[in-house]
Write a protein that holds these residues in place. Structure first.
Motif, short mmCIF file in Angstrom:
data_model
loop_
_atom_site.label_atom_id
_atom_site.label_comp_id
_atom_site.label_asym_id
_atom_site.label_seq_id
_atom_site.Cartn_x
_atom_site.Cartn_y
_atom_site.Cartn_z
N GLN A 35 -34.21 -126.32 61.80
CA GLN A 35 -33.54 -125.54 60.75
C GLN A 35 -33.92 -126.13 59.40
O GLN A 35 -34.43 -127.25 59.33
N PRO A 36 -33.67 -125.41 58.30
CA PRO A 36 -34.07 -125.93 56.99
C PRO A 36 -33.51 -127.32 56.66
O PRO A 36 -34.16 -128.09 55.97
N HIS A 37 -32.31 -127.66 57.15
CA HIS A 37 -31.68 -128.91 56.75
C HIS A 37 -31.53 -129.93 57.88
O HIS A 37 -31.07 -131.04 57.64
N VAL A 38 -31.91 -129.55 59.11
CA VAL A 38 -31.80 -130.49 60.23
C VAL A 38 -32.83 -130.15 61.30
O VAL A 38 -33.14 -128.98 61.54
N GLY A 39 -33.38 -131.21 61.88
CA GLY A 39 -34.28 -131.06 63.01
C GLY A 39 -33.89 -132.08 64.07
O GLY A 39 -33.48 -133.19 63.76
#
Length: 110
Positions: A35-39
């Motif tokens: 996701q844009p803010h977490v991997g």
């Protein structure tokens, strides 16, 4: 089925080591969240395999599920073993080397 975490079975007790096999002479990865803010990604590296130096755009937390890794972070070597973690700040160059075959969970937060 989970809407956010993929490639794992929901509502089941999991042993993450069984979710990412160690294959001879390979680096294996399994993306759980991108996701844009977490991997979140599971990795396995066979003995003597490595991930070359690179930088992450977010803070990266490595948690070793098995084995032993040497992680070079900003030019300093850290020995990380099963059950241990290392936090790597965003933008810091880092590389991983498998002293023994190992499995890890990588969480990157941006």
């Amino acid at each position: 089925m989970s809407d956010f975490i993929k490639n794992l079975t929901a509502k089941k007790v999991l042993d993450l080591k069984k979710e990412i096999p160690i294959n001879s002479h390979l680096v294996v990865s399994k993306t759980l969240v991108q996701q844009p803010h977490v991997g979140m990604t599971l990795f396995s590296l066979d003995k003597d395999e490595s991930i070359s130096a690179h930088k992450a755009t977010g803070d990266a937390l490595v948690y070793l599920l098995s084995g032993h890794a040497r992680i070079t972070l900003d030019g300093e070597d850290f020995n990380v073993s099963e059950g241990e973690s290392l936090l790597m700040p965003a933008g810091a160059p880092h590389a991983l080397y498998a002293e023994t075959a190992f499995q890890m969970l990588l969480v990157v937060v941006k």
